[in-house]
Write a protein that holds these residues in place. Structure first.
Motif, PDB file in Angstrom:
ATOM      1  N   GLU A  86       0.935  -1.294   0.076  1.00 13.64           N
ATOM      2  CA  GLU A  86       0.126  -0.124  -0.014  1.00 13.64           C
ATOM      3  C   GLU A  86       0.904   1.314  -0.049  1.00 13.64           C
ATOM      4  O   GLU A  86       0.401   2.399  -0.389  1.00 13.64           O
ATOM      5  N   LEU A  87       1.947   1.176   0.465  1.00 15.13           N
ATOM      6  CA  LEU A  87       3.046   2.370   0.412  1.00 15.13           C
ATOM      7  C   LEU A  87       3.623   2.666  -0.834  1.00 15.13           C
ATOM      8  O   LEU A  87       4.014   3.812  -1.069  1.00 15.13           O
ATOM      9  N   ILE A  88       3.677   1.737  -1.797  1.00 17.73           N
ATOM     10  CA  ILE A  88       4.217   1.959  -3.193  1.00 17.73           C
ATOM     11  C   ILE A  88       3.645   3.247  -3.863  1.00 17.73           C
ATOM     12  O   ILE A  88       4.556   3.817  -4.010  1.00 17.73           O
ATOM     13  N   PRO A  89       2.373   3.205  -3.983  1.00 16.68           N
ATOM     14  CA  PRO A  89       1.961   4.440  -4.823  1.00 16.68           C
ATOM     15  C   PRO A  89       2.235   5.918  -3.871  1.00 16.68           C
ATOM     16  O   PRO A  89       2.714   6.927  -4.636  1.00 16.68           O
ATOM     17  N   ILE A  90       2.395   5.832  -2.697  1.00 20.71           N
ATOM     18  CA  ILE A  90       2.722   6.953  -1.657  1.00 20.71           C
ATOM     19  C   ILE A  90       4.292   7.124  -2.017  1.00 20.71           C
ATOM     20  O   ILE A  90       4.496   8.567  -2.166  1.00 20.71           O
ATOM     21  N   LEU A  91       5.103   6.256  -1.989  1.00 18.67           N
ATOM     22  CA  LEU A  91       6.371   6.532  -2.223  1.00 18.67           C
ATOM     23  C   LEU A  91       6.675   6.840  -3.733  1.00 18.67           C
ATOM     24  O   LEU A  91       7.616   7.692  -3.754  1.00 18.67           O
ATOM     25  N   ARG A  92       6.133   6.575  -4.588  1.00 18.76           N
ATOM     26  CA  ARG A  92       6.181   6.971  -6.028  1.00 18.76           C
ATOM     27  C   ARG A  92       5.946   8.277  -6.245  1.00 18.76           C
ATOM     28  O   ARG A  92       6.291   9.282  -6.753  1.00 18.76           O
ATOM     29  N   SER A  93       4.555   8.919  -5.206  1.00 15.77           N
ATOM     30  CA  SER A  93       4.216  10.276  -5.419  1.00 15.77           C
ATOM     31  C   SER A  93       5.336  11.080  -4.613  1.00 15.77           C
ATOM     32  O   SER A  93       5.674  12.226  -5.191  1.00 15.77           O
ATOM     33  N   ILE A  94       6.150  10.570  -3.555  1.00 19.98           N
ATOM     34  CA  ILE A  94       6.870  11.391  -2.996  1.00 19.98           C
ATOM     35  C   ILE A  94       8.220  11.459  -4.013  1.00 19.98           C
ATOM     36  O   ILE A  94       8.833  12.584  -3.950  1.00 19.98           O
TER      37      ILE A  94
END
Length: 103
Positions: A86-94
């Motif tokens: 679930e963190l992957i899209p968040i890390l990509r946005s960062i």
């Protein structure tokens, strides 16, 4: 993970994934399961001691799974849990936002 007496969701989130190495570990595990040595090779500049500590914290926070195989020699693989994925899209946005900072 440190105990935080705050109920702020942002503080809690940063306490779990904050720091220099945890996002890189999660990012590297996105593509496939990896052994300790593979992670050590993939993440430049991290010491083995710090990698061990960070992996243990991520396992304790249930973001990654440590699987030990009963083989000789022993083999251990790390993989993302659903919670970690679930963190992957968040890390990509960062990372996308960070690209503006380095331009």
């Amino acid at each position: 993970m440190k105990t935080v007496d705050c109920k702020c969701p942002l503080t809690m989130s940063l306490n779990v994934i904050g720091g220099k190495w945890k996002p890189l570990i999660i990012y590297n595990l996105e593509k496939s399961n990896m052994r300790f040595g593979q992670l050590d090779d993939a993440i430049m500049g991290i010491s083995r001691k710090v990698l061990t500590a960070q992996l243990n914290e991520l396992v304790n926070d249930k973001l990654i799974l440590r699987t030990a195989f009963a083989e000789t020699p022993p083999r251990v693989e790390y993989s993302l849990t659903d919670k970690g994925r679930e963190l992957i899209p968040i890390l990509r946005s960062i990372a996308k936002w960070g690209s503006y900072l380095v331009e």
